[in-house]
Design a protein around this motif. Sequence first.
Motif, short mmCIF file in Angstrom:
data_model
loop_
_atom_site.label_atom_id
_atom_site.label_comp_id
_atom_site.label_asym_id
_atom_site.label_seq_id
_atom_site.Cartn_x
_atom_site.Cartn_y
_atom_site.Cartn_z
N THR A 1 0.78 -1.18 -0.48
CA THR A 1 -0.18 0.12 -0.22
C THR A 1 1.04 1.64 0.08
O THR A 1 1.92 0.77 0.61
CB THR A 1 -1.16 -0.12 1.29
OG1 THR A 1 -2.19 1.21 1.01
CG2 THR A 1 -0.52 -0.35 2.74
N THR A 2 0.07 2.22 -0.66
CA THR A 2 1.35 3.51 -0.69
C THR A 2 1.01 4.12 0.99
O THR A 2 1.31 5.27 1.12
CB THR A 2 0.97 4.28 -1.90
OG1 THR A 2 -0.87 4.88 -2.21
CG2 THR A 2 1.43 3.59 -3.06
N LYS A 3 0.11 3.92 1.64
CA LYS A 3 -0.15 4.94 2.74
C LYS A 3 0.14 3.95 3.75
O LYS A 3 -0.99 2.54 3.96
CB LYS A 3 -1.59 5.19 2.92
CG LYS A 3 -1.83 6.46 1.24
CD LYS A 3 -3.08 6.92 1.73
CE LYS A 3 -3.10 7.70 0.63
NZ LYS A 3 -4.74 8.47 0.15
N ARG A 4 0.46 4.08 4.84
CA ARG A 4 0.26 3.51 6.29
C ARG A 4 -1.40 2.80 6.85
O ARG A 4 -1.60 4.34 6.70
CB ARG A 4 1.25 3.90 6.69
CG ARG A 4 1.63 3.15 8.46
CD ARG A 4 2.92 3.57 9.26
NE ARG A 4 2.94 2.52 10.23
CZ ARG A 4 3.95 2.72 11.05
NH1 ARG A 4 4.91 3.59 10.92
NH2 ARG A 4 4.16 1.65 11.80
N ARG A 5 -1.38 1.82 6.89
CA ARG A 5 -2.70 1.58 7.73
C ARG A 5 -2.55 1.07 8.72
O ARG A 5 -1.96 0.47 9.39
CB ARG A 5 -3.51 1.04 6.66
CG ARG A 5 -3.57 1.14 5.35
CD ARG A 5 -4.38 0.69 4.39
NE ARG A 5 -4.58 0.83 2.83
CZ ARG A 5 -4.60 2.45 2.17
NH1 ARG A 5 -5.39 2.39 3.23
NH2 ARG A 5 -4.46 2.05 1.25
N ARG A 6 -3.25 2.00 9.59
CA ARG A 6 -3.29 1.42 11.14
C ARG A 6 -3.89 0.48 11.77
O ARG A 6 -3.44 -1.16 12.18
CB ARG A 6 -3.41 2.07 12.25
CG ARG A 6 -3.13 2.59 13.64
CD ARG A 6 -2.89 2.78 15.08
NE ARG A 6 -2.28 3.34 15.68
CZ ARG A 6 -2.55 3.81 16.79
NH1 ARG A 6 -3.51 4.50 17.16
NH2 ARG A 6 -1.66 3.81 17.83
N ASP B 1 -7.37 -2.46 0.23
CA ASP B 1 -8.38 -1.78 -0.51
C ASP B 1 -7.84 -1.10 -1.87
O ASP B 1 -6.97 -0.67 -2.32
CB ASP B 1 -8.34 -0.73 0.20
CG ASP B 1 -9.64 -0.02 -0.13
OD1 ASP B 1 -9.90 0.40 -1.56
OD2 ASP B 1 -9.69 1.86 0.02
N ASN C 1 -8.21 1.62 -4.22
CA ASN C 1 -7.36 2.90 -3.54
C ASN C 1 -5.69 1.96 -3.50
O ASN C 1 -4.79 2.97 -3.62
CB ASN C 1 -6.89 2.93 -2.33
CG ASN C 1 -8.13 4.40 -2.00
OD1 ASN C 1 -8.62 4.82 -2.76
ND2 ASN C 1 -9.06 3.86 -1.08
N ASP D 1 -4.43 -0.76 -3.22
CA ASP D 1 -3.64 -2.12 -2.78
C ASP D 1 -2.89 -3.11 -3.96
O ASP D 1 -3.72 -3.12 -4.20
CB ASP D 1 -4.39 -1.95 -1.33
CG ASP D 1 -4.02 -0.74 -0.36
OD1 ASP D 1 -3.43 0.20 -0.50
OD2 ASP D 1 -4.94 -1.28 0.44
#
Length: 72
Positions: free
Chosen positions: A24-29, A35, A38, A40
């Motif tokens: 993923t290009t965004k860190r997800r908690r 996703d 978006n 992933d």
Amino acid sequence: MQCPFYGREMEHGFLQSGRTAFFTTKRRRFLFWPDEQNGDVELTQHNWTSPIAPAWICRSCRKVVIDCEETL
């Protein structure tokens, strides 16, 4: 497979995880599933039993190349 960074031979093995591994290009908690809408990318297969993907490691630079298309 040759290491794209060092040019040395890489060792074949597997990426294994306790649950789905994905890029993923965004860190997800707290997200456990990719996703795809978006961007992933799911890296492992057999995610309900034993997430696994073929991979190669360069022990010199410690980089790993993952084949997320190969069927196991």
